[in-house]
Design an enzyme around this catalytic site. Structure first.
Site, PDB file in Angstrom:
ATOM      1  N   ASP A 104      12.294 -27.809  15.121  1.00 25.45           N
ATOM      2  CA  ASP A 104      11.465 -26.707  15.570  1.00 25.45           C
ATOM      3  C   ASP A 104      11.367 -26.760  17.092  1.00 25.45           C
ATOM      4  OD1 ASP A 104       9.921 -24.467  15.210  1.00 25.45           O
ATOM      5  OD2 ASP A 104       8.068 -25.565  14.849  1.00 25.45           O
ATOM      6  N   HIS A 111       3.546 -18.763  24.435  1.00 26.59           N
ATOM      7  CA  HIS A 111       2.967 -19.676  23.435  1.00 26.59           C
ATOM      8  C   HIS A 111       2.717 -21.058  24.036  1.00 26.59           C
ATOM      9  CE1 HIS A 111       2.236 -21.839  19.714  1.00 26.59           C
ATOM     10  NE2 HIS A 111       3.255 -22.638  19.984  1.00 26.59           N
ATOM     11  N   GLU A 177       2.445 -20.073  12.302  1.00 26.15           N
ATOM     12  CA  GLU A 177       3.280 -19.860  13.475  1.00 26.15           C
ATOM     13  C   GLU A 177       4.401 -18.914  13.055  1.00 26.15           C
ATOM     14  OE1 GLU A 177       4.416 -23.598  15.375  1.00 26.15           O
ATOM     15  OE2 GLU A 177       2.437 -23.616  16.326  1.00 26.15           O
ATOM     16  N   GLU A 179       7.834 -17.341  13.519  1.00 20.34           N
ATOM     17  CA  GLU A 179       9.041 -17.787  14.208  1.00 20.34           C
ATOM     18  C   GLU A 179      10.290 -17.164  13.586  1.00 20.34           C
ATOM     19  OE1 GLU A 179       9.297 -22.044  14.468  1.00 20.34           O
ATOM     20  OE2 GLU A 179       7.131 -22.319  14.684  1.00 20.34           O
ATOM     21  N   ASP A 211       5.690 -21.472  10.166  1.00 23.19           N
ATOM     22  CA  ASP A 211       5.494 -22.913  10.313  1.00 23.19           C
ATOM     23  C   ASP A 211       3.985 -23.191  10.249  1.00 23.19           C
ATOM     24  OD1 ASP A 211       6.081 -25.585  10.882  1.00 23.19           O
ATOM     25  OD2 ASP A 211       5.769 -25.261  13.023  1.00 23.19           O
ATOM     26  N   ARG A 215      -4.266 -27.354  12.781  1.00 23.43           N
ATOM     27  CA  ARG A 215      -4.476 -27.666  14.199  1.00 23.43           C
ATOM     28  C   ARG A 215      -5.352 -28.882  14.426  1.00 23.43           C
ATOM     29  NH1 ARG A 215      -0.214 -25.137  16.229  1.00 23.43           N
ATOM     30  NH2 ARG A 215      -0.230 -22.914  15.720  1.00 23.43           N
ATOM     31  N   GLN A 218      -3.206 -31.910  13.789  1.00 19.91           N
ATOM     32  CA  GLN A 218      -2.216 -31.979  14.868  1.00 19.91           C
ATOM     33  C   GLN A 218      -2.834 -32.506  16.169  1.00 19.91           C
ATOM     34  OE1 GLN A 218      -0.494 -28.124  15.685  1.00 19.91           O
ATOM     35  NE2 GLN A 218       0.751 -28.855  17.385  1.00 19.91           N
ATOM     36  N   LYS A 231       2.022 -30.463  10.420  1.00 20.49           N
ATOM     37  CA  LYS A 231       3.078 -29.482  10.182  1.00 20.49           C
ATOM     38  C   LYS A 231       3.851 -29.737   8.887  1.00 20.49           C
ATOM     39  CE  LYS A 231       3.239 -27.646  14.500  1.00 20.49           C
ATOM     40  NZ  LYS A 231       3.382 -26.229  14.840  1.00 20.49           N
ATOM     41  N   THR A 235       6.594 -25.420   5.297  1.00 15.48           N
ATOM     42  CA  THR A 235       7.178 -24.446   6.225  1.00 15.48           C
ATOM     43  C   THR A 235       7.857 -23.400   5.349  1.00 15.48           C
ATOM     44  OG1 THR A 235       7.617 -26.234   7.804  1.00 15.48           O
ATOM     45  CG2 THR A 235       8.787 -24.138   8.156  1.00 15.48           C
ATOM     46  N   GLU A 336      -3.978 -18.943  19.112  1.00 12.55           N
ATOM     47  CA  GLU A 336      -3.877 -18.172  20.358  1.00 12.55           C
ATOM     48  C   GLU A 336      -4.625 -16.852  20.237  1.00 12.55           C
ATOM     49  OE1 GLU A 336       0.310 -18.051  22.057  1.00 12.55           O
ATOM     50  OE2 GLU A 336       0.637 -18.909  20.081  1.00 12.55           O
TER      51      GLU A 336
END
Lengths: 389, 389
Positions: A104, A111, A177, A179, A211, A215, A218, A231, A235, A336
């Site tokens: 990844d 970002h 996420e 992607e 993904d 948080r 993480q 993570k 996925t 975000e």
């Protein structure tokens, strides 16, 4: 002749590949046209498509991919035997390929800057290496799942800044996420490398990626060796792999790189991609991440990935990292979009920050198609289930 | 009856499994006894061992592993057909299993402290999370190679602290990491987890690992997502997988954990391991890393790895991270042994810091055996070849 609805985003210029099954039957390769899935093994009378994954076909290389695509574009406009055509709603779609290694990246400047501000508020948002190389890390290949697979809320250690010790429990800051993922077909040998301009000889196509990210797990675990359990629980990828050959009209220059990258990252070809994503949270659109704003191209990612002599294998998946544009409405992760949970968004009339049990997130995307009009990547969707004891 | 030399470290109590071939023949599973490799498919008349990897056997689970081991211990003391026995010097040994996901931990307090001092001299050597969870990250499964495979010096970006921009070129700080690797046999489902006391139901056995590391690439790239190209060019493992069942006499308590770990990391069983490694550089012994000094047990690593619901697959490999004891002569990486290259060591009369082209590194290990005496893990060796243009 297969009926293709007027304005379908799965027209003759798209033709993405997937793996499907019908009740009581084995998995096999299908191609999507309109609202139909066509049995490729039957249509081409070729056993390579009677496999439960795309990998045998992916391994055959670019000349063969081009030949099969040309043949399908031709044959699908003629009479297709009825037993080779199934309504997409009547088949089960599976993980389209067996994932070898999963990497990844972190290729969106917006970002990376946003996460830098949120995770390390007292430092420069971008690390000194960020504009010199496409930063990336290996993820867990074994937990890449197909769209529609439920996501069980992960448990693990988390420690808020005001706590003295970590506690164990379900993640309280579960995120997405949005992607794109790039699927390697043609392998490269150990000790070799893939030139930045050889991208299309090695990469077969593109999938949508969610993904999922815890948080809180993480933030506590990621120093100094990077994200791991935050993570690795799941996925999700879309069931359709859109061939690179369908994306010719979507190719655009990158927004611009300063400083100029080192020579091994400089290519003659444009591999920016004008792909528009849409993120829906419980059916309500909350973001439209624009892939064309990405700083690093996928060709640069693959060149970087192999410049140290690492081999690439058929089935390798490398993803772009979260796609976020400069506008708030273009951010591809909820951390975000809600600025670390401090600025809730309204979803179906409720104020929301991170994911709650029962929430469903669907990411879709479209791009300019090779025959004019647009093509679709389908979607990647998943629903959050409660943590297990 | 197979001759087992007096004092052999590959006696009836060891019986590690590997994959071998003879010229012009297919790969198959063998078990090592003395200086012989015994063809298990032939001896047991069982097709699961006629495979080119151990994976089919690994997937059969612990009851079957125990049954096969008991049967081999019995049969190998009797008359073994001559065509099933080959001198180890006359066969080629291959990668013993197909690696699914590869995770590398960081479980030695001495190593993590030393690297913290070297990489981040102005901070506390251990990160705040280090004593709360076994820190780890995913590595590249596709570049795990068998002992004896040459290692091409990797190229990539590196930036010395006194340089203003990175340059591209061959690594100037190529290093080793002496580790043990744990091989998962029995898988676990997505959304499930493996209890710390279920370790031996899932892990089949142990290999030696050399996690080759380009320290200059690593130092520049690793923030914030962890090591990537500094590690992904090659990871070497020994050809013999020593079954956990052979390590009963090697099990010892951990040195002690303070603070007490969270409940999911607390087990009733001791999974510290009294295994002595030896690192040889161009044939000269330079270090003796003691596995018994590791802070986190492999049972804790696996419990942590899956506590978020990540599935484990047959063929998953997780490694301990560099094994370093408290003494300088016990450090398992050259960056520690030479203190960042500032304190060279003498190798065959030459002052050496990092690896030069042509250098050979061999890691071996022994442990107390189940029948008294000791057992060997064989060795993992590799030679550095010059970087390619």
């Amino acid at each position: 002749m297969i009926e293709v609805p007027e304005g379908s985003l799965f027209g003759y210029g798209n033709l993405p590949y997937g793996v499907f099954s019908r009740p009581g039957e084995e998995r096999r390769v299908g191609v999507r046209l309109g609202d139909s899935v066509v049995d490729v093994a039957l249509l081409l009378d070729d056993e390579v498509f009677a496999a439960p994954t795309l990998n045998p076909f992916l391994a055959q290389g670019r000349a063969r991919w081009d030949e099969v695509r040309a043949r399908l574009r031709d044959l699908l406009r003629g009479d297709v035997p009825g037993e080779a055509v199934h309504p997409v709603g009547e088949v089960t779609l599976h993980l389209p390929f067996e994932v070898a290694d999963y990497v990844d990246f972190y290729a969106s400047e917006h970002h990376a800057s946003n996460l830098g501000r949120l995770f390390r508020p007292d430092s420069e948002p971008l690390m000194p290496n960020w504009k010199h190389l496409p930063v990336g890390y290996h993820g867990r290949a074994g937990t890449v799942v197909v769209s529609g697979t439920d996501v069980v809320r992960p448990c693990g250690q988390r420690k808020a800044p005001d706590e003295t010790a970590p506690t164990y429990g379900p993640s309280r800051r579960l995120d997405i996420e949005a992607e794109l993922g790039f699927v390697v077909g043609t392998p490269s040998p150990l000790g070799g490398r893939i030139d930045v301009d050889s991208f299309a000889d090695h990469v077969f196509g593109v999938v949508l990626v969610n993904d999922w990210s815890a948080r809180d797990l993480q933030a506590w675990e990621y120093v100094p060796l990077g994200p791991h359990l935050g993570k690795s629980f799941a996925t999700s990828i879309s069931p359709w792999v859109v061939p690179l050959a369908a994306l010719e009209a979507a190719r655009v220059p990158l927004p611009g790189q300063d400083p100029e990258p080192l020579p091994y990252l400089r290519g003659r070809e444009d591999w920016g991609l004008d792909i528009d994503l849409v993120v829906e949270w419980n059916g309500e659109e909350v973001s439209r991440p624009p892939y064309r704003t990405m700083y690093w191209s996928p060709a640069q990612m693959l060149a970087h990935l192999t410049v140290n002599g690492a081999s690439a294998r058929t089935g390798d998946l490398f993803a772009s990292g979260t796609i976020s544009g400069p506008e708030k409405s273009q951010r591809g992760a909820f951390i975000e979009l809600t600025w670390g949970g401090r600025e809730p968004v309204t979803v179906k009339g409720e104020q929301r920050t991170f994911l709650e049990d029962g929430d469903e997130v669907t990411i879709s995307a479209t791009a300019p198609g090779p025959d004019g009009g647009r093509i679709s990547f389908g979607e990647v969707t998943g629903t959050i289930r409660p943590a297990r004891d």
